[in-house]
Design a protein around this motif. Structure first.
Motif, PDB file in Angstrom:
ATOM      1  N   UNK A 106       9.506   8.382  -4.492  1.00 51.31           N
ATOM      2  CA  UNK A 106      10.685   8.005  -5.292  1.00 51.31           C
ATOM      3  C   UNK A 106      11.617   9.193  -5.498  1.00 51.31           C
ATOM      4  N   UNK A 107      11.589  10.159  -4.619  1.00 51.84           N
ATOM      5  CA  UNK A 107      12.441  11.331  -4.839  1.00 51.84           C
ATOM      6  C   UNK A 107      13.917  10.989  -4.649  1.00 51.84           C
ATOM      7  N   UNK A 108      14.766  11.767  -5.305  1.00 56.20           N
ATOM      8  CA  UNK A 108      16.220  11.607  -5.236  1.00 56.20           C
ATOM      9  C   UNK A 108      16.670  10.225  -5.701  1.00 56.20           C
ATOM     10  N   UNK A 109      16.290   9.885  -6.935  1.00 58.86           N
ATOM     11  CA  UNK A 109      16.765   8.675  -7.590  1.00 58.86           C
ATOM     12  C   UNK A 109      17.409   9.061  -8.925  1.00 58.86           C
ATOM     13  N   UNK A 110      17.478   8.126  -9.847  1.00 55.52           N
ATOM     14  CA  UNK A 110      18.096   8.381 -11.148  1.00 55.52           C
ATOM     15  C   UNK A 110      17.093   8.169 -12.273  1.00 55.52           C
ATOM     16  N   UNK A 111      15.850   8.496 -12.034  1.00 58.94           N
ATOM     17  CA  UNK A 111      14.804   8.274 -13.022  1.00 58.94           C
ATOM     18  C   UNK A 111      14.868   9.320 -14.129  1.00 58.94           C
ATOM     19  N   UNK A 112      14.667   8.870 -15.354  1.00 63.00           N
ATOM     20  CA  UNK A 112      14.585   9.781 -16.497  1.00 63.00           C
ATOM     21  C   UNK A 112      13.195   9.771 -17.120  1.00 63.00           C
ATOM     22  N   UNK A 157       5.577  11.126  -5.186  1.00 61.03           N
ATOM     23  CA  UNK A 157       6.688  12.076  -5.067  1.00 61.03           C
ATOM     24  C   UNK A 157       7.835  11.577  -5.940  1.00 61.03           C
ATOM     25  N   UNK A 158       8.116  12.296  -7.021  1.00 59.21           N
ATOM     26  CA  UNK A 158       9.207  11.939  -7.940  1.00 59.21           C
ATOM     27  C   UNK A 158      10.195  13.106  -8.044  1.00 59.21           C
ATOM     28  N   UNK A 164       0.822  -1.202   0.000  1.00 60.23           N
ATOM     29  CA  UNK A 164       0.000   0.000   0.000  1.00 60.23           C
ATOM     30  C   UNK A 164       0.857   1.254   0.000  1.00 60.23           C
ATOM     31  N   UNK A 165       1.987   1.197   0.711  1.00 56.90           N
ATOM     32  CA  UNK A 165       2.897   2.340   0.822  1.00 56.90           C
ATOM     33  C   UNK A 165       4.319   1.879   0.543  1.00 56.90           C
ATOM     34  N   UNK A 166       4.984   2.534  -0.387  1.00 49.22           N
ATOM     35  CA  UNK A 166       6.370   2.233  -0.726  1.00 49.22           C
ATOM     36  C   UNK A 166       7.196   3.505  -0.666  1.00 49.22           C
ATOM     37  N   UNK A 167       8.169   3.519   0.243  1.00 52.21           N
ATOM     38  CA  UNK A 167       9.093   4.638   0.381  1.00 52.21           C
ATOM     39  C   UNK A 167      10.450   4.176  -0.124  1.00 52.21           C
ATOM     40  N   UNK A 168      10.833   4.651  -1.312  1.00 54.07           N
ATOM     41  CA  UNK A 168      12.094   4.202  -1.929  1.00 54.07           C
ATOM     42  C   UNK A 168      12.911   5.399  -2.393  1.00 54.07           C
ATOM     43  N   UNK A 169      12.930   6.453  -1.623  1.00 54.73           N
ATOM     44  CA  UNK A 169      13.680   7.656  -1.985  1.00 54.73           C
ATOM     45  C   UNK A 169      15.168   7.461  -1.735  1.00 54.73           C
TER      46      UNK A 169
END
Length: 592
Positions: A186-192, A207-208, A160-165
């Motif tokens: 998902x903030x502060x990752x390497x997503x393009x 949150x991206x 239900x909740x995933x925090x992967x920043x």
């Protein structure tokens, strides 16, 4: 898997607490503060989301301690907490695991704990958390500040909740398989890019921020998304957001956004933060004016913020706001914005009148008229009010022919000269700069502003006509009539309706209709249907009050609405002149 009873559970917990106190003395302060920071992060999410995050995830029952790189059974036992019923069995087991700041690299042991519902493994060195997938009832997973790169659980789950920043994630394809997600950080990752989330139909908080995302393509199919944070990316437009009907909170600051048109369809939007972008044209704010729930906006450090009167213009465009750029917007701000950007004709008239009076203090000008025996007598004017029309043009010619005492009074204007107006006695065309210079020199008795142009009655024009014992005949719009009503002139005003009302904007026609209604109401209050005698009585009363209407100081006094009956008009002009202009030379020239 062993199922703990209440008695066994209580005994083991008590023995573990004693062992921990003997081994470590006191609980480390760093461990306690770690638990609080995790709780504050979940609280921040809850503030912008309707999703309820379990408080147990924010308050671990057993403080985490330093560990080796491989998570062992003993470490797991120390991090377990929140006993509860096991779904489907009726037994009791630990439902939460909290193990942070442990430099962990391997959590394979978690495959032996299928009953976990909340797991916090943040601030470790994990690159693989697939063993957590064995728990079919896992609802909350916090793996922020680790070394994850591609996959997280590796298979669909009930998350239900995933925090992967603060990881190294470069794709969200696998995350898109967890279709029960309602909160995703998902903030502060390497997503393009974020393509692959279209299956998350229950997602409400996303949150991206602080990635390298160029486009929001892939968010169109999220019908329940209410909060989106996309700060610190490389976004240039927000077009994909048009398919988010439930979006309430949008943060997209520190991007390269240049257009706001896509936000016009977000009917439920309440807060908007677009600071540090590339918005050059402040008129784009008009695309947000129909968002009736929008109450808080921030456009700080955008190029258009440096424009003159930025705050007032922004408030005028978004009159529904309660906060702009983190400052409260009160009623005074909104009134000031309206008076600056689109002032009512009454405000324009008052401002022009105040400006004229101020200039007259420094330019002591007065009408040098041979028709006035005393300098205190208001000067007479006959005024035709109404939009440009063929009827007004014909009426001016008829009046000039039948009343030699009337003389055309040229109006100075910044409007464009039309064909046939080159030698017109009714207009004196000047540039904006020339008009400003004349106004500063006190050359006008009256100035006004309509939708496009500026108008003024020059002192020299009135003086020339007064010296020849003539009565000026003015052709003005409604705004000018309002200002004239505030000056020391004695007026006889005739409203000439337009030939085709459909050619006039509804707003302006409403103003004219208001003036006509005032005339009709005034006559009706005296049980008269626009009769000549009643009108003359009113004119006499106005003369006694020095040319001012004591009942309505804002709406122009209309003494007659011209309906094409020239006979009535001639009679009223003649009699009105006798009442208004009780001077011997005027009477003699009128044959009275």
């Amino acid at each position: 898997m062993e199922v703990f009873t209440e008695e066994v559970l209580a005994t083991e917990l008590a023995s573990e607490v004693v062992e921990l106190v003997l081994a470590h003395g006191v609980v480390r302060a760093a461990s306690i503060s770690t638990g609080k920071s995790h709780g504050s992060r979940l609280s921040e999410i809850e503030e912008h989301s309707d999703v309820e995050v379990d408080e147990c995830a924010a308050q671990p029952s057993v403080p985490p301690f330093a560990a080796t790189k491989v998570l062992t059974v003993e470490m797991v036992r120390r991090g377990l907490g929140s006993p509860g019923l096991v779904h489907g069995t009726g037994g009791i087991a630990m439902l939460e695991l909290q193990y942070t700041d442990g430099l962990l690299t391997d959590v394979s042991v978690l495959s032996d704990y299928p009953h976990l519902q909340r797991v916090n493994l943040s601030r470790n060195c994990l690159s693989d958390v697939k063993p957590c997938a064995v728990s079919k009832h896992l609802h909350v997973l916090d793996v922020s500040q680790n070394h994850l790169q591609e996959t997280i659980l590796g298979q669909p789950s009930m998350l239900n909740t995933l925090l992967a920043s603060q990881n190294y994630l470069n794709t969200v394809a696998e995350i898109g398989t967890h279709t029960h997600l309602s909160t995703l950080v998902l903030h502060d990752n390497c997503l393009t890019e974020i393509a692959g989330l279209t299956q998350l139909k229950r997602l409400q908080y996303l949150d991206i921020s602080n990635n390298r995302i160029h486009s929001l393509q892939g968010l169109e199919g999220l019908p329940l998304l209410r909060t989106l944070k996309a700060n610190g990316n490389l976004l240039r437009n927000l077009a994909p957001l048009q398919g988010l009907p439930q979006l309430k909170h949008l943060e997209a600051k520190d991007n390269k956004i240049i257009c706001l048109r896509a936000l016009s369809t977000l009917e439920r939007l309440e807060t908007l933060d677009l600071a540090y972008n590339r918005l050059f044209d402040i008129t784009q704010l008009a695309s947000l004016k129909d968002l009736k729930w929008l109450c808080k906006c921030s456009f700080q450090f955008n190029p258009f913020q440096s424009e003159e009167n930025y705050r007032s213009r922004a408030i005028f465009s978004l009159i529904q706001l309660t906060h702009l750029d983190e400052k409260q917007v009160d009623a005074e701000d909104k009134v000031a914005a309206i008076n600056l950007c689109n002032p009512p004709v009454k405000v324009i008239a008052a401002m022009n009148h105040a400006s004229i009076l101020q200039r007259q203090l420094f330019n002591n000008t007065r009408i040098l008229s041979s028709t006035l025996t005393e300098h205190t007598i208001p000067y007479p004017l006959v005024v035709l009010v109404g939009p440009p029309s063929n009827a007004k043009a014909k009426l001016k010619e008829i009046l000039m022919i039948n009343f030699p005492i009337l003389a055309a009074c040229a109006t100075t204007t910044t409007g464009l000269m039309k064909e046939g107006q080159e030698e017109s006695p009714w207009f004196n065309f000047v540039s904006e700069r020339e008009f400003d210079e004349m106004a500063k020199d006190g050359a006008f008795y009256q100035t006004s502003t309509d939708e496009t142009d500026r108008w003024g009655i020059a002192v020299s024009t009135i003086e020339v006509l007064a010296a020849s014992s003539a009565i000026p005949l003015l052709d003005v719009e409604l705004e000018a009539a309002l200002t004239l009503n505030l000056l020391s002139f004695t007026l006889f005003t005739v409203y000439v309706p337009p030939d085709d009302a459909s050619e006039i904007s509804p707003e302006r026609m409403a103003l004219y209709d208001d003036a006509v209604a005032t005339l009709e109401q005034r006559h009706a209050s005296r049980h008269s249907q626009n009769s000549l005698s009643e009108t003359l009585d009113l004119l006499a009363q106005r003369k006694e009050s020095q040319g001012h209407d004591t009942t309505d100081t804002h709406t122009p006094i209309l003494d007659l609405v011209y309906d094409g009956d020239t006979e009535v008009l001639f009679e009223m002009v003649t009699e009105a002149a006798a009442v208004l202009f009780e001077e011997p030379c005027v009477k003699s020239r009128l044959g009275i």
